[in-house]
Scaffold this motif. Structure first.
Motif, PDB file in Angstrom:
ATOM      1  N   UNK A 241       0.800  -1.221   0.000  1.00  0.00           N
ATOM      2  CA  UNK A 241       0.000   0.000   0.000  1.00  0.00           C
ATOM      3  C   UNK A 241       0.834   1.273   0.000  1.00  0.00           C
ATOM      4  N   UNK A 242       2.131   1.145   0.164  1.00  0.00           N
ATOM      5  CA  UNK A 242       2.981   2.336   0.089  1.00  0.00           C
ATOM      6  C   UNK A 242       3.296   2.710  -1.349  1.00  0.00           C
ATOM      7  N   UNK A 243       2.994   1.799  -2.287  1.00  0.00           N
ATOM      8  CA  UNK A 243       3.240   2.076  -3.691  1.00  0.00           C
ATOM      9  C   UNK A 243       2.036   2.816  -4.262  1.00  0.00           C
ATOM     10  N   UNK A 244       2.016   4.117  -4.088  1.00  0.00           N
ATOM     11  CA  UNK A 244       0.839   4.898  -4.446  1.00  0.00           C
ATOM     12  C   UNK A 244       0.765   5.248  -5.909  1.00  0.00           C
ATOM     13  N   UNK A 245      -0.367   5.839  -6.290  1.00  0.00           N
ATOM     14  CA  UNK A 245      -0.609   6.223  -7.664  1.00  0.00           C
ATOM     15  C   UNK A 245      -0.865   7.718  -7.768  1.00  0.00           C
ATOM     16  N   UNK A 246      -0.264   8.476  -6.868  1.00  0.00           N
ATOM     17  CA  UNK A 246      -0.475   9.918  -6.824  1.00  0.00           C
ATOM     18  C   UNK A 246      -1.925  10.274  -6.501  1.00  0.00           C
ATOM     19  N   UNK A 247      -2.689   9.322  -5.972  1.00  0.00           N
ATOM     20  CA  UNK A 247      -4.085   9.582  -5.624  1.00  0.00           C
ATOM     21  C   UNK A 247      -4.362   9.241  -4.164  1.00  0.00           C
ATOM     22  N   UNK A 248      -3.326   8.893  -3.420  1.00  0.00           N
ATOM     23  CA  UNK A 248      -3.518   8.391  -2.053  1.00  0.00           C
ATOM     24  C   UNK A 248      -4.267   9.373  -1.156  1.00  0.00           C
ATOM     25  N   UNK A 249      -4.027  10.648  -1.328  1.00  0.00           N
ATOM     26  CA  UNK A 249      -4.671  11.644  -0.470  1.00  0.00           C
ATOM     27  C   UNK A 249      -5.880  12.293  -1.131  1.00  0.00           C
ATOM     28  N   UNK A 250      -6.273  11.813  -2.292  1.00  0.00           N
ATOM     29  CA  UNK A 250      -7.315  12.475  -3.048  1.00  0.00           C
ATOM     30  C   UNK A 250      -8.667  11.782  -2.984  1.00  0.00           C
ATOM     31  N   UNK A 251      -8.692  10.498  -2.634  1.00  0.00           N
ATOM     32  CA  UNK A 251      -9.943   9.740  -2.655  1.00  0.00           C
ATOM     33  C   UNK A 251     -10.545   9.701  -1.252  1.00  0.00           C
ATOM     34  N   UNK A 252     -11.676  10.372  -1.073  1.00  0.00           N
ATOM     35  CA  UNK A 252     -12.294  10.481   0.249  1.00  0.00           C
ATOM     36  C   UNK A 252     -13.165   9.280   0.581  1.00  0.00           C
ATOM     37  N   UNK A 253     -13.769   8.653  -0.437  1.00  0.00           N
ATOM     38  CA  UNK A 253     -14.657   7.515  -0.194  1.00  0.00           C
ATOM     39  C   UNK A 253     -14.770   6.694  -1.470  1.00  0.00           C
ATOM     40  N   UNK A 254     -15.074   5.409  -1.277  1.00  0.00           N
ATOM     41  CA  UNK A 254     -15.275   4.498  -2.400  1.00  0.00           C
ATOM     42  C   UNK A 254     -16.592   3.745  -2.188  1.00  0.00           C
ATOM     43  N   UNK A 255     -17.434   3.759  -3.220  1.00  0.00           N
ATOM     44  CA  UNK A 255     -18.730   3.086  -3.163  1.00  0.00           C
ATOM     45  C   UNK A 255     -18.837   2.066  -4.281  1.00  0.00           C
ATOM     46  N   UNK A 256     -19.523   0.959  -3.981  1.00  0.00           N
ATOM     47  CA  UNK A 256     -19.824  -0.074  -4.977  1.00  0.00           C
ATOM     48  C   UNK A 256     -21.322  -0.076  -5.186  1.00  0.00           C
ATOM     49  N   UNK A 257     -21.765   0.210  -6.409  1.00  0.00           N
ATOM     50  CA  UNK A 257     -23.193   0.372  -6.676  1.00  0.00           C
ATOM     51  C   UNK A 257     -23.716  -0.751  -7.559  1.00  0.00           C
ATOM     52  N   UNK A 258     -24.878  -1.276  -7.166  1.00  0.00           N
ATOM     53  CA  UNK A 258     -25.589  -2.291  -7.938  1.00  0.00           C
ATOM     54  C   UNK A 258     -27.063  -1.912  -7.991  1.00  0.00           C
ATOM     55  N   UNK A 259     -27.891  -2.878  -8.386  1.00  0.00           N
ATOM     56  CA  UNK A 259     -29.328  -2.600  -8.530  1.00  0.00           C
ATOM     57  C   UNK A 259     -29.950  -2.053  -7.254  1.00  0.00           C
ATOM     58  N   UNK A 260     -29.510  -2.608  -6.112  1.00  0.00           N
ATOM     59  CA  UNK A 260     -30.171  -2.290  -4.852  1.00  0.00           C
ATOM     60  C   UNK A 260     -29.519  -1.156  -4.080  1.00  0.00           C
ATOM     61  N   UNK A 261     -28.647  -0.394  -4.707  1.00  0.00           N
ATOM     62  CA  UNK A 261     -28.038   0.752  -4.045  1.00  0.00           C
ATOM     63  C   UNK A 261     -26.528   0.669  -3.980  1.00  0.00           C
ATOM     64  N   UNK A 262     -25.934   1.489  -3.131  1.00  0.00           N
ATOM     65  CA  UNK A 262     -24.476   1.603  -3.030  1.00  0.00           C
ATOM     66  C   UNK A 262     -24.027   1.275  -1.603  1.00  0.00           C
ATOM     67  N   UNK A 263     -22.926   0.527  -1.506  1.00  0.00           N
ATOM     68  CA  UNK A 263     -22.322   0.206  -0.216  1.00  0.00           C
ATOM     69  C   UNK A 263     -20.847   0.584  -0.281  1.00  0.00           C
ATOM     70  N   UNK A 264     -20.238   0.761   0.872  1.00  0.00           N
ATOM     71  CA  UNK A 264     -18.812   1.085   0.905  1.00  0.00           C
ATOM     72  C   UNK A 264     -18.017  -0.015   0.214  1.00  0.00           C
TER      73      UNK A 264
END
Length: 276
Positions: A52-75
């Motif tokens: 996880x130390x091998x970053x993509x220059x986005x480590x401090x930029x992503x505040x949240x991640x959601x996975x969305x399907x038919x029934x809504x979005x979950x973390x």
């Protein structure tokens, strides 16, 4: 400048001047609705040389991640199976540092919405779930949709309208079919549809023109290298570490989303007029 030509004056989007003026998107939040955004490859036994130390220059930029399907979005917890969303996010907000590429709005915050199906493709129902989730989030300013197809969906259009009514600006890629067939969601009313140009300032031959509001660089644009994925897309290579290149209106759209993030918040209509 030779690598990040898309940030430079014409034929680029000329955002370097905004950076030099102190505008870097630090107070703006952009929703990236795509295949998911990785800040770094997780620590996985299958990739023992990457942690996880091998970053993509986005480590401090992503505040949240959601996975969305038919029934809504979950973390989101699973690692994305495509590099597309991460590449799009890097065009938008990769850090302005000594390695890799630099984003159009390098201090903007990203909220990632993963909407791809297990077997590939973007189901309209998944996209609708993400859009309704975004509409209920007062913090999101701009929505980037580097996806689409020629099939129109009433439910999808209604979801887009709800997002616009919530005061958020929606940007979408115009498509890569090189013809006049409208692509959705870019062709929906109120959405800023973005076509692609090349490093000569000409319209890229793959760029669809069924409905285009603005154009931005999209031919061999610098993106972040995503470890574990093949990113050889036929563009001229460069020896700079952490840089790959990709083409498509998928990469024109985040340039426009990033440009909007550099400006003061506006209503969708005023933002659209100001951009044009």
């Amino acid at each position: 400048p030779a690598v990040c030509w898309h940030l430079q004056p014409r034929p680029g989007a000329n955002v370097v001047a905004a950076h030099d003026d102190g505008r870097r998107g630090g107070d703006r939040i952009v929703a990236v609705v795509d295949t998911g955004v990785m800040a770094a490859i997780p620590d996985d036994p299958a990739t023992p040389d990457v942690d996880e130390s091998d970053g993509l220059d986005l480590e401090d930029r992503v505040a949240a991640r959601w996975r969305c399907r038919d029934d809504g979005c979950v973390a989101a917890v699973a690692t994305p199976t495509s590099s597309h969303g991460t590449e799009v996010a890097s065009v938008l907000a990769a850090a302005d540092d000594s390695d890799g590429t630099t984003g159009v709005a390098p201090e903007a915050t990203i909220v990632s919405y993963r909407v791809d199906a297990t077997g590939g493709g973007i189901p309209s129902s998944y996209l609708r779930s993400a859009l309704l989730h975004i509409a209920a989030d007062p913090a999101v300013d701009v929505v980037n949709l580097s996806l689409g197809g020629s099939q129109w969906s009433e439910a999808e259009q209604q979801a887009v309208a709800i997002v616009l009514a919530a005061g958020k600006t929606v940007v979408a890629s115009a498509g890569n079919t090189g013809d006049r067939i409208p692509q959705y969601p870019a062709a929906f009313p109120g959405v800023i549809s973005v076509g692609a140009t090349d490093d000569g300032g000409e319209i890229a031959d793959f760029s669809s023109y069924g409905k285009v509001d603005v154009v931005a660089p999209g031919d061999c644009v610098a993106v972040a290298v995503v470890p574990g994925f093949d990113q050889d897309r036929g563009c001229p290579g460069d020896s700079r570490d952490g840089v790959a290149f990709n083409s498509g209106t998928s990469f024109s759209a985040p340039i426009v989303s990033g440009a909007l993030a550099l400006a003061e918040p506006r209503s969708p209509l005023v933002a659209r007029l100001a951009l044009e």
